[in-house]
Motif scaffolding. Sequence first.
Motif, PDB file in Angstrom:
ATOM      1  N   ILE A 137     -10.564   0.945  -0.061  1.00 59.17           N
ATOM      2  CA  ILE A 137     -11.221  -0.151   0.641  1.00 59.17           C
ATOM      3  C   ILE A 137     -12.107  -0.988  -0.278  1.00 59.17           C
ATOM      4  CG2 ILE A 137     -13.197   1.232   1.358  1.00 59.17           C
ATOM      5  CD1 ILE A 137     -13.101  -0.223   4.039  1.00 59.17           C
ATOM      6  N   VAL A 138     -12.644  -0.374  -1.341  1.00 60.57           N
ATOM      7  CA  VAL A 138     -13.505  -1.121  -2.268  1.00 60.57           C
ATOM      8  C   VAL A 138     -12.705  -2.197  -2.992  1.00 60.57           C
ATOM      9  CG1 VAL A 138     -14.965  -0.946  -4.320  1.00 60.57           C
ATOM     10  CG2 VAL A 138     -15.111   0.788  -2.521  1.00 60.57           C
ATOM     11  N   GLY A 139     -11.484  -1.866  -3.411  1.00 58.18           N
ATOM     12  CA  GLY A 139     -10.573  -2.878  -3.950  1.00 58.18           C
ATOM     13  C   GLY A 139     -10.725  -3.214  -5.417  1.00 58.18           C
ATOM     14  N   VAL A 140     -11.682  -2.601  -6.110  1.00 58.26           N
ATOM     15  CA  VAL A 140     -11.914  -2.962  -7.514  1.00 58.26           C
ATOM     16  C   VAL A 140     -10.743  -2.539  -8.388  1.00 58.26           C
ATOM     17  CG1 VAL A 140     -13.429  -2.630  -9.498  1.00 58.26           C
ATOM     18  CG2 VAL A 140     -14.406  -2.856  -7.216  1.00 58.26           C
ATOM     19  N   GLY A 141     -10.156  -1.374  -8.102  1.00 54.14           N
ATOM     20  CA  GLY A 141      -9.026  -0.903  -8.889  1.00 54.14           C
ATOM     21  C   GLY A 141      -9.399   0.058  -9.994  1.00 54.14           C
ATOM     22  N   LEU A 142     -10.635   0.571  -9.982  1.00 54.98           N
ATOM     23  CA  LEU A 142     -11.095   1.469 -11.040  1.00 54.98           C
ATOM     24  C   LEU A 142     -11.239   2.912 -10.584  1.00 54.98           C
ATOM     25  CD1 LEU A 142     -13.826  -0.730 -12.791  1.00 54.98           C
ATOM     26  CD2 LEU A 142     -11.527  -0.192 -13.624  1.00 54.98           C
ATOM     27  N   GLY A 197      -1.526   5.490  -4.231  1.00 57.49           N
ATOM     28  CA  GLY A 197      -2.345   4.799  -3.253  1.00 57.49           C
ATOM     29  C   GLY A 197      -3.544   5.622  -2.846  1.00 57.49           C
ATOM     30  N   ASP A 198      -4.725   5.055  -2.986  1.00 52.70           N
ATOM     31  CA  ASP A 198      -5.969   5.729  -2.623  1.00 52.70           C
ATOM     32  C   ASP A 198      -6.467   5.164  -1.299  1.00 52.70           C
ATOM     33  OD1 ASP A 198      -8.379   7.094  -2.612  1.00 52.70           O
ATOM     34  OD2 ASP A 198      -9.367   5.699  -3.976  1.00 52.70           O
ATOM     35  N   SER A 199      -6.512   5.993  -0.241  1.00 52.12           N
ATOM     36  CA  SER A 199      -7.026   5.583   1.068  1.00 52.12           C
ATOM     37  C   SER A 199      -6.267   4.355   1.597  1.00 52.12           C
ATOM     38  CB  SER A 199      -8.527   5.297   0.957  1.00 52.12           C
ATOM     39  OG  SER A 199      -9.097   5.071   2.221  1.00 52.12           O
ATOM     40  N   PHE A 200      -6.887   3.186   1.624  1.00 50.61           N
ATOM     41  CA  PHE A 200      -6.211   1.958   2.050  1.00 50.61           C
ATOM     42  C   PHE A 200      -4.946   1.722   1.216  1.00 50.61           C
ATOM     43  CE2 PHE A 200      -5.606  -2.537   0.893  1.00 50.61           C
ATOM     44  CZ  PHE A 200      -5.197  -3.055   2.121  1.00 50.61           C
TER      45      PHE A 200
END
Length: 707
Positions: A137-142, A197-200
């Motif tokens: 959900i954070v979306g940063v990609g790190l 895929g992490d969470s979202f």
Amino acid sequence: MASVVSSQALHCFFSTPEITPRFQVRVQSGSGGGSSKVSPSDSALVIGEKDKKVGGRIDSWNASLKRGINKKSVKDVISSDLDVLWDDGYGTKTAKDFFEGAKEMIRPDGGPPRWFCPTECGQPLKDSPILLFCPGIVGVGLALTLHHKALGKVFEVRCLHIPVNDRTPFEGLVKFVEETVRLEHASSPNKPIYLVGDSFGGCLVLAVAARNPEIDLIVILANPATSFDRSQLRPLIPLWEALPDGLYNALPYLLSFVMGNPVQMARVNIEYRLPPRFQIEQLFQNLIALLPHLSDLVDIIPKDTLIWKLKLLKSAASYANSRLHAVKAEVLVLSSGNDYMLPSGDEAQRLKRTLKNCTVRYFKDNGHNILLEDGVNLLTVIKGTGKYRRSRRIDLVLDFIPPSMSEFKQGYDEVVGLLRFATGSAMFSTLNDGKIVKGLHGVPNEGPVLLVGYHMLMGLEVYSLVPEFLREKNIMVRGVAHPVVFREGQGVSSPEFSLGDWMKVMGAVPVTASNLFNLLSTKSHVLLYPGGAREALHHRGEEYKLIWPDQQEFVRMAARFGATIVPFGTVGEDDVAELVLDYNDFMKIPVVNDYIRDANRNSIRLRDKSKGEVANQELYLPGILPKVPGRFYFLFGKPIETKGRKEEILEDRENANQLYLHIKSEVERCIAYLLKKREEDPYRSIVDRTVYRALHSPLHEVPAFDP
């Protein structure tokens, strides 16, 4: 392999003054509004200079690009294999680095979603598959910060960055990732594509997999948000919309404990072998360093963005769940036991029942942000579950990745460390002149080498033999084991990362003629027990008795490749446990005997009954009574060369049989020698070894008898 990266992605990655812009990337086409070919797929770009910092503007980036590009042939910069005990970087990065990187990355944020390659990933091995990471959900990609260096050795890693202010709908994100997948598949149709895929991001990669069943995909889900409808967070969306901005600043502290386990995050770089007092001290220091960064969540995911992401999450879960039936890919689910954001444990079981090819691994102590927490090395999990391959079919020999130093420490210190400490193995070997020496000097360094020996009760000696070869000779011994060791547990609702998984990480393969052929053809050191399960599950009174087949199964194979055969004996099972109930005893007990028969009805039979007593073995757990531990002893006999004897052994079965009987007699001689000489060992008892170790030296340096 060509990789899809937009010019905005490069800008995003190089816009931070604190980051040294040095990495290798091959670019084929862009995303979003346009694309441009930056370099051909047969070359690599080394961008930037080691001691130069690059500013945040596209102009300065382009200028530095012109000054800093060096083109190198892929053949010059790509290696084809990894050294044993290589550095995977696990434990050098923590959640603190994630927060620092995320805060820097959002400063120049803007534009559409794009792919980037983290600098820590470096250059992968030759013919490595691509790994596309879709964030939560954070979306940063790190979120793969802890795993960049390890994954970058065996994958071409690309991470998806979704800017803070981006409002691309879910279907738009699906099409964006799908376009990348199809381009990569067109570029390398015989390689698998990994989607993590992490969470979202789990919803995102499942949607892509469902839309592309014809592409060879391996999908890895970390606490996927497909269970969002059953989440405790969903009813809170209206409350967050009405929450005053002043109160929202305190929300990230609450979210940090819901989305992850701060204690597990702080444990990542703590050395397991440290005394408990130092571990607690280090944990406390890490927590103090981590907590101030939790406030960064306000900038990383502002209020309006959080509300948008939660609504996006709802549509993502609905979209993915409606298409699960179309997913044909291999799926690996990492599920946390302490996930307070989503019901991940139940969801993993639902996905396992719904998807056609789904494997689950359960991590009971971890929270929602499992990839940022201790105890989960993503590459180790991929290897242990047999999911790493470079082509359409897995090759257990050519696709094997040797254990890293962190895997060695965790596997042999944490998983079987207590057994190794209790048994304090002493190693001896025989030189070519027949002299017996301490250590493994008599075992050849160059393969192919076939180690042939006696299988002690329940195969306990394996957990000392393999690490000693790694420690002393830096040699990976590939064991061939009964296929049942690698079989997924039947009826286990939440399978954890098991000892069988660790055996695969450490190089074990199912015992088959083809696997033995392939290992010897690649000049490996191979560990073989002709007595197999029958010898390891022997009856009372059969201690140190060789129960080998009537035929020379391995001699002719060794001669075919000119392998050196090293017979060895090992003793010590009677010093650690007493066998009180064997197979014959259990078969006299009602109910128990039926259970054993049922459990073995569908088991794999490696040999038929024409092979003698060794083939007549039902698998079971013997009843043992532990003792105050003594010591394990190993003696490797004089190496037996088969090089130059190929025709002699392959064409004349009598010669092969004579060599077979000679090897068997050498193993028996080694056992007899050890049984006699161990009586002279002043440190045979664990008490004496513990005292000596406390006063003098590490475990492997505790002396034994003089050979």
